[in-house]
Design an enzyme around this catalytic site. Structure first.
Site, PDB file in Angstrom:
ATOM      1  N   SER A 116       0.829  -1.208   0.000  1.00  0.00           N
ATOM      2  CA  SER A 116       0.000   0.000   0.000  1.00  0.00           C
ATOM      3  C   SER A 116       0.856   1.247   0.000  1.00  0.00           C
ATOM      4  O   SER A 116       0.357   2.335  -0.286  1.00  0.00           O
ATOM      5  CB  SER A 116      -0.862   0.036   1.267  1.00  0.00           C
ATOM      6  N   HIS A 137      -1.286  -2.727  -6.997  1.00  0.00           N
ATOM      7  CA  HIS A 137      -2.009  -2.381  -5.770  1.00  0.00           C
ATOM      8  C   HIS A 137      -3.521  -2.480  -5.962  1.00  0.00           C
ATOM      9  O   HIS A 137      -4.151  -1.605  -6.538  1.00  0.00           O
ATOM     10  CB  HIS A 137      -1.595  -0.957  -5.335  1.00  0.00           C
ATOM     11  N   GLU A 149      -3.822   0.165  -8.909  1.00  0.00           N
ATOM     12  CA  GLU A 149      -2.683   1.023  -9.232  1.00  0.00           C
ATOM     13  C   GLU A 149      -1.538   0.123  -9.694  1.00  0.00           C
ATOM     14  O   GLU A 149      -1.166  -0.817  -8.985  1.00  0.00           O
ATOM     15  CB  GLU A 149      -2.241   1.838  -8.011  1.00  0.00           C
ATOM     16  N   ASN A 187      -3.604   6.126  -1.484  1.00  0.00           N
ATOM     17  CA  ASN A 187      -3.294   6.099  -0.051  1.00  0.00           C
ATOM     18  C   ASN A 187      -2.753   7.426   0.460  1.00  0.00           C
ATOM     19  O   ASN A 187      -2.903   7.747   1.637  1.00  0.00           O
ATOM     20  CB  ASN A 187      -2.336   4.957   0.279  1.00  0.00           C
TER      21      ASN A 187
HETATM   22  P1  NAD Z   1      -3.389  -9.753   6.356  1.00  0.00           P
HETATM   23  O1  NAD Z   1      -2.763  -9.539   7.678  1.00  0.00           O
HETATM   24  O2  NAD Z   1      -4.877  -9.886   6.263  1.00  0.00           O
HETATM   25  O3  NAD Z   1      -2.757 -11.033   5.617  1.00  0.00           O
HETATM   26  C1  NAD Z   1      -1.385 -11.242   5.467  1.00  0.00           C
HETATM   27  C2  NAD Z   1      -1.152 -12.731   5.290  1.00  0.00           C
HETATM   28  O4  NAD Z   1       0.206 -12.945   4.910  1.00  0.00           O
HETATM   29  C3  NAD Z   1      -1.394 -13.534   6.569  1.00  0.00           C
HETATM   30  O5  NAD Z   1      -2.255 -14.616   6.273  1.00  0.00           O
HETATM   31  C4  NAD Z   1       0.018 -14.032   6.949  1.00  0.00           C
HETATM   32  O6  NAD Z   1       0.006 -15.292   7.580  1.00  0.00           O
HETATM   33  C5  NAD Z   1       0.675 -14.097   5.583  1.00  0.00           C
HETATM   34  N1  NAD Z   1       2.144 -14.056   5.605  1.00  0.00           N
HETATM   35  C6  NAD Z   1       2.962 -13.328   6.378  1.00  0.00           C
HETATM   36  N2  NAD Z   1       4.252 -13.551   6.044  1.00  0.00           N
HETATM   37  C7  NAD Z   1       4.244 -14.432   5.014  1.00  0.00           C
HETATM   38  C8  NAD Z   1       5.240 -15.050   4.217  1.00  0.00           C
HETATM   39  N3  NAD Z   1       6.525 -14.786   4.430  1.00  0.00           N
HETATM   40  N4  NAD Z   1       4.859 -15.910   3.240  1.00  0.00           N
HETATM   41  C9  NAD Z   1       3.559 -16.163   3.014  1.00  0.00           C
HETATM   42  N5  NAD Z   1       2.559 -15.611   3.745  1.00  0.00           N
HETATM   43  C10 NAD Z   1       2.891 -14.751   4.723  1.00  0.00           C
HETATM   44  O7  NAD Z   1      -2.877  -8.519   5.453  1.00  0.00           O
HETATM   45  P2  NAD Z   1      -3.639  -7.813   4.232  1.00  0.00           P
HETATM   46  O8  NAD Z   1      -4.606  -6.821   4.769  1.00  0.00           O
HETATM   47  O9  NAD Z   1      -4.106  -8.867   3.283  1.00  0.00           O
HETATM   48  O10 NAD Z   1      -2.431  -6.968   3.592  1.00  0.00           O
HETATM   49  C11 NAD Z   1      -1.455  -7.598   2.800  1.00  0.00           C
HETATM   50  C12 NAD Z   1      -0.739  -6.555   1.967  1.00  0.00           C
HETATM   51  O11 NAD Z   1      -1.695  -5.867   1.146  1.00  0.00           O
HETATM   52  C13 NAD Z   1      -0.021  -5.464   2.766  1.00  0.00           C
HETATM   53  O12 NAD Z   1       1.129  -5.076   2.084  1.00  0.00           O
HETATM   54  C14 NAD Z   1      -1.055  -4.327   2.775  1.00  0.00           C
HETATM   55  O13 NAD Z   1      -0.460  -3.053   2.960  1.00  0.00           O
HETATM   56  C15 NAD Z   1      -1.647  -4.460   1.394  1.00  0.00           C
HETATM   57  N6  NAD Z   1      -2.988  -3.925   1.216  1.00  0.00           N
HETATM   58  C16 NAD Z   1      -3.925  -4.088   2.182  1.00  0.00           C
HETATM   59  C17 NAD Z   1      -5.205  -3.573   1.995  1.00  0.00           C
HETATM   60  C18 NAD Z   1      -6.283  -3.759   3.009  1.00  0.00           C
HETATM   61  O14 NAD Z   1      -7.324  -3.080   2.902  1.00  0.00           O
HETATM   62  N7  NAD Z   1      -6.131  -4.647   3.994  1.00  0.00           N
HETATM   63  C19 NAD Z   1      -5.528  -2.901   0.800  1.00  0.00           C
HETATM   64  C20 NAD Z   1      -4.534  -2.786  -0.187  1.00  0.00           C
HETATM   65  C21 NAD Z   1      -3.274  -3.291   0.033  1.00  0.00           C
END
Ligand code: NAD
Length: 278
Positions: A116, A137, A149, A187
């Site tokens: 993000s 993104h 994005e 963001n």
């Molecule tokens: P989340 O916490 O819901 O999920 C992350 C997952 O990754 C977990 O299941 C965890 O066990 C797993 N994980 C951690 N380390 C790992 C590894 N080394 N190998 C494989 N799996 C691994 O997080 P999220 O909300 O899905 O966010 C993930 C990414 O997406 C982040 O970079 C976040 O900034 C981005 N993002 C999030 C949102 C949102 O609204 N939540 C929106 C856009 C982008």
């Protein structure tokens, strides 16, 4: 295409649904079998709902079900044309993952991050071939939100950007090519929505529910607090911290103590069962 997804959390699942319904094969990786079992259940539940609503045919559902593989071993990603990373918003963890991925996938495979806020330049610097690295993104919920994005790092190859734009269009998305600036486009704008709202609450000028209902009455789909609960209060705070640091601690992007307290208390929003509005 065969798409690898690392991280089967909120975003990984949504991205998987978007890819599967567009006819791609998906290999999803996470750290534990439990996380992957939960993710598969979550993905299939959403696809079943889409069939019930008449948005997905039974044939497409069966194809999607057969097209989803899960594994805790990154080796399962070896034949992927593109791997999309959606793990925690931490540079160190993403570096470790991409360093490993580069030794597993083929030389032409695209490596993409759903980050993000973390700069594509800094994520790509551990790779021997940074030209294949790109930001992709998606927005939450990734299977519903149209915007993607596509972030071009300083060393990303133009053909990789073009492939990602076409890929996003094929998912029915609206891709926008963004420069590698902190918070990219959305963001950066959205930080004020979250941060200013929290300052107002901390000053006692309005309550969480007042702010949320006011913004909704203005036409926003969700108020800032409801949205942070959907995103993950923890993930959202990590994004704020990352953006603030990249702007050399610019005061207007200062993270909120209120949000830090919620994170410390484990109130991480929808996924944790407790948060600002839950
Ligand atoms: P989340 O916490 O819901 O999920 C992350 C997952 O990754 C977990 O299941 C965890 O066990 C797993 N994980 C951690 N380390 C790992 C590894 N080394 N190998 C494989 N799996 C691994 O997080 P999220 O909300 O899905 O966010 C993930 C990414 O997406 C982040 O970079 C976040 O900034 C981005 N993002 C999030 C949102 C949102 O609204 N939540 C929106 C856009 C982008």
């Amino acid at each position: 295409m065969m798409i690898g997804i690392c991280g089967a959390g909120t975003m990984g699942r949504g991205i998987a649904i978007a890819c599967l319904t567009a006819g791609h094969g998906v290999v999803m990786c996470d750290l534990s079998d439990t996380a992957l079992t939960d993710a598969r259940t979550g993905v299939m539940d959403q696809l079943r709902k889409a069939v019930e609503k008449g948005k997905l045919s039974q044939d497409a559902f069966s194809k999607a079900e057969g097209g989803l593989t899960t594994s805790v071993a990154l080796d399962a990603l070896a034949s992927c044309d593109m791997v999309i990373e959606a793990i925690a918003e931490r540079l160190d963890l993403k570096h470790t993952l991409f360093t490993a991925l580069e030794t597993i996938v083929g030389p032409k495979a695209i490596l993409a991050s759903n980050t993000s806020s973390i700069s594509i330049a800094s994520l790509a610097r551990v790779l021997s071939d940074p030209s294949r690295f790109v930001g992709l993104h998606f927005f939450n919920p990734a299977h519903i939100m149209k915007l993607v994005e596509v972030i071009r790092g300083p060393r990303t190859s133009p053909s990789v950007v073009d492939t990602c734009v076409e890929f996003a269009k094929g998912l029915g998305k609206t891709p926008v090519v963004a420069a590698d600036a902190p918070g990219f486009i959305v963001n950066r704008i959205a930080r004020n929505y979250y941060n200013e709202s929290q300052r107002i609450v901390m000053e006692g000028a309005a309550s969480i529910s007042q702010i949320d209902s006011l913004m909704k009455s203005l036409g926003f789909r969700m108020g800032p607090f409801e949205l942070m609960d959907l995103i993950g209060v923890d993930v959202n705070l990590d994004v704020t911290k990352s953006q603030w640091a990249q702007f050399f601690n610019e005061p207007r992007f200062t993270p909120s103590l209120l949000q830090q307290q919620y994170v410390d208390a484990g109130l991480h929003g929808k996924k944790s069962g407790g948060g600002f509005t839950i």
